[in-house]
Write an enzyme that holds these catalytic residues in place. Structure first.
Site, PDB file in Angstrom:
ATOM      1  N   GLY A  13       0.767  -1.239   0.000  1.00  0.00           N
ATOM      2  CA  GLY A  13       0.000   0.000   0.000  1.00  0.00           C
ATOM      3  C   GLY A  13       0.797   1.286   0.000  1.00  0.00           C
ATOM      4  O   GLY A  13       0.317   2.313   0.474  1.00  0.00           O
ATOM      5  N   ASN A  15       1.502   3.028  -2.626  1.00  0.00           N
ATOM      6  CA  ASN A  15       0.758   3.930  -3.538  1.00  0.00           C
ATOM      7  C   ASN A  15      -0.455   4.515  -2.823  1.00  0.00           C
ATOM      8  O   ASN A  15      -0.758   5.702  -2.974  1.00  0.00           O
ATOM      9  CB  ASN A  15       0.330   3.173  -4.792  1.00  0.00           C
ATOM     10  CG  ASN A  15       1.448   3.104  -5.817  1.00  0.00           C
ATOM     11  OD1 ASN A  15       1.779   4.094  -6.439  1.00  0.00           O
ATOM     12  ND2 ASN A  15       2.058   1.944  -5.958  1.00  0.00           N
ATOM     13  N   LYS A  63     -19.846  -7.987  -3.555  1.00  0.00           N
ATOM     14  CA  LYS A  63     -19.919  -7.226  -2.297  1.00  0.00           C
ATOM     15  C   LYS A  63     -19.055  -5.968  -2.386  1.00  0.00           C
ATOM     16  O   LYS A  63     -19.416  -4.911  -1.862  1.00  0.00           O
ATOM     17  CB  LYS A  63     -19.487  -8.107  -1.117  1.00  0.00           C
ATOM     18  CG  LYS A  63     -20.470  -9.238  -0.837  1.00  0.00           C
ATOM     19  CD  LYS A  63     -20.248  -9.856   0.515  1.00  0.00           C
ATOM     20  CE  LYS A  63     -21.289 -10.967   0.772  1.00  0.00           C
ATOM     21  NZ  LYS A  63     -20.610 -12.256   1.108  1.00  0.00           N
ATOM     22  N   LEU A  82      -4.195  -7.057  -6.921  1.00  0.00           N
ATOM     23  CA  LEU A  82      -3.837  -8.192  -7.781  1.00  0.00           C
ATOM     24  C   LEU A  82      -5.008  -9.156  -7.914  1.00  0.00           C
ATOM     25  O   LEU A  82      -4.968 -10.280  -7.433  1.00  0.00           O
ATOM     26  CB  LEU A  82      -2.613  -8.910  -7.176  1.00  0.00           C
ATOM     27  CG  LEU A  82      -1.352  -8.063  -7.113  1.00  0.00           C
ATOM     28  CD1 LEU A  82      -0.232  -8.832  -6.430  1.00  0.00           C
ATOM     29  CD2 LEU A  82      -0.931  -7.600  -8.498  1.00  0.00           C
ATOM     30  N   ASN A  99      -5.726   2.576 -12.698  1.00  0.00           N
ATOM     31  CA  ASN A  99      -4.741   1.614 -12.200  1.00  0.00           C
ATOM     32  C   ASN A  99      -3.349   2.195 -12.390  1.00  0.00           C
ATOM     33  O   ASN A  99      -3.109   2.963 -13.328  1.00  0.00           O
ATOM     34  CB  ASN A  99      -4.876   0.297 -12.994  1.00  0.00           C
ATOM     35  CG  ASN A  99      -3.885  -0.769 -12.532  1.00  0.00           C
ATOM     36  OD1 ASN A  99      -3.788  -1.046 -11.344  1.00  0.00           O
ATOM     37  ND2 ASN A  99      -3.139  -1.337 -13.469  1.00  0.00           N
ATOM     38  N   HIS A 101       0.569   1.094 -13.061  1.00  0.00           N
ATOM     39  CA  HIS A 101       1.356  -0.069 -13.492  1.00  0.00           C
ATOM     40  C   HIS A 101       2.823   0.360 -13.552  1.00  0.00           C
ATOM     41  O   HIS A 101       3.129   1.454 -14.072  1.00  0.00           O
ATOM     42  CB  HIS A 101       0.866  -0.574 -14.858  1.00  0.00           C
ATOM     43  CG  HIS A 101       1.616  -1.778 -15.338  1.00  0.00           C
ATOM     44  ND1 HIS A 101       1.382  -3.048 -14.847  1.00  0.00           N
ATOM     45  CD2 HIS A 101       2.627  -1.891 -16.227  1.00  0.00           C
ATOM     46  CE1 HIS A 101       2.226  -3.889 -15.426  1.00  0.00           C
ATOM     47  NE2 HIS A 101       2.984  -3.230 -16.268  1.00  0.00           N
ATOM     48  N   ASP A 142      -4.283  -3.986 -18.136  1.00  0.00           N
ATOM     49  CA  ASP A 142      -3.331  -2.909 -18.470  1.00  0.00           C
ATOM     50  C   ASP A 142      -3.524  -2.353 -19.888  1.00  0.00           C
ATOM     51  O   ASP A 142      -2.557  -1.954 -20.536  1.00  0.00           O
ATOM     52  CB  ASP A 142      -1.882  -3.423 -18.326  1.00  0.00           C
ATOM     53  CG  ASP A 142      -1.626  -4.001 -16.952  1.00  0.00           C
ATOM     54  OD1 ASP A 142      -0.868  -4.976 -16.861  1.00  0.00           O
ATOM     55  OD2 ASP A 142      -2.219  -3.488 -15.974  1.00  0.00           O
ATOM     56  N   GLU A 171       5.863   6.143  -9.434  1.00  0.00           N
ATOM     57  CA  GLU A 171       4.441   5.746  -9.347  1.00  0.00           C
ATOM     58  C   GLU A 171       3.689   6.642  -8.376  1.00  0.00           C
ATOM     59  O   GLU A 171       2.578   7.116  -8.649  1.00  0.00           O
ATOM     60  CB  GLU A 171       4.322   4.303  -8.850  1.00  0.00           C
ATOM     61  CG  GLU A 171       4.824   3.252  -9.798  1.00  0.00           C
ATOM     62  CD  GLU A 171       4.798   1.899  -9.155  1.00  0.00           C
ATOM     63  OE1 GLU A 171       3.754   1.518  -8.594  1.00  0.00           O
ATOM     64  OE2 GLU A 171       5.810   1.192  -9.222  1.00  0.00           O
TER      65      GLU A 171
END
Ligand code: GRF
Length: 198
Positions: A13, A15, A63, A82, A99, A101, A142, A171
């Site tokens: 985590g 990012n 959910k 992932l 996302n 990458h 991606d 990133e």
């Protein structure tokens, strides 16, 4: 009006942390309403708890979608998430799900390219430049329209760990900038092209 952000994680985590720090610093006109992980022990969930952000372990996609709708989430950020998601999930958040990458898409991405495997692929190929990409999530892995990219030089003495560490820093920067632009409605998609209205 602050946008409602959800961050989906599966691992450490960092990012996520960059987005938490940016929202707390007022760099993003949004608030992280929930962090969701498909891994119960993902440290990303702990990072959320430390910042009084709701942290949910949930592996059932239906959910997850329910939670996102109930919290009226505007922007979904996949930050090291992932898990393959369904077309229904993607379409529910078309052009509102992004996302990060760790390569310059369309290189070293798609099936099997995640985490360290990406950087090892760059080194094995002998590429001189790599980098990071923020893109919209579409059905394929991606493949979505690219929002932002930044390059990173491959050093001759790099291994996958040293390269990963340098790319990860980039990133963090482009992810928080991309989220900030989305929260300010400064991102426009036209087919494959994404226009930023700085
Ligand atoms: C990073 O390499 C990122 O590029 C990829 O997953 C890894 C997780 O990073 N998406 P973190 O969990 O945000 O630290």
């Amino acid at each position: 009006m602050l946008k409602n952000i959800a961050v989906l994680v599966s691992g450490g985590g960092t990012n996520l942390q960059s987005i938490i720090d940016a929202t707390e610093a007022g760099e993003i006109n949004g608030q992280i309403k929930v962090v969701i992980s498909n891994k119960e022990n993902a440290y990303g969930l702990e990072r959320a708890r430390k910042h009084n952000i709701e942290a949910v372990f949930e592996n059932d996609e239906k959910k997850v979608i329910e939670i996102l709708k109930e919290k009226e989430i505007d922007i979904v950020v996949m930050a090291g998430y992932l898990k393959i998601i369904s077309a229904d999930f993607v379409n529910e958040f078309k052009n509102r799900m992004i996302n990060i990458h760790p390569s310059l898409i369309p290189s070293f991405c798609g099936k099997g390219y995640y985490g360290k495997k990406v950087h090892q692929g760059v080194l094995d190929y002998g590429a001189k430049v790599t980098g990071a990409t923020v893109h919209f999530v579409t059905e394929g892995a991606d493949e979505g329209p690219i929002i932002m990219q930044e390059s990173v030089k491959v050093e001759q003495d790099d291994d996958a760990d040293t390269l990963a560490a340098r790319v990860l820093k980039v990133e963090h920067q482009i992810l928080k900038k991309s989220v900030a632009l989305l929260c300010d409605d400064k991102v426009r998609v036209d087919g494959r092209r994404v226009y930023i209205n700085e």
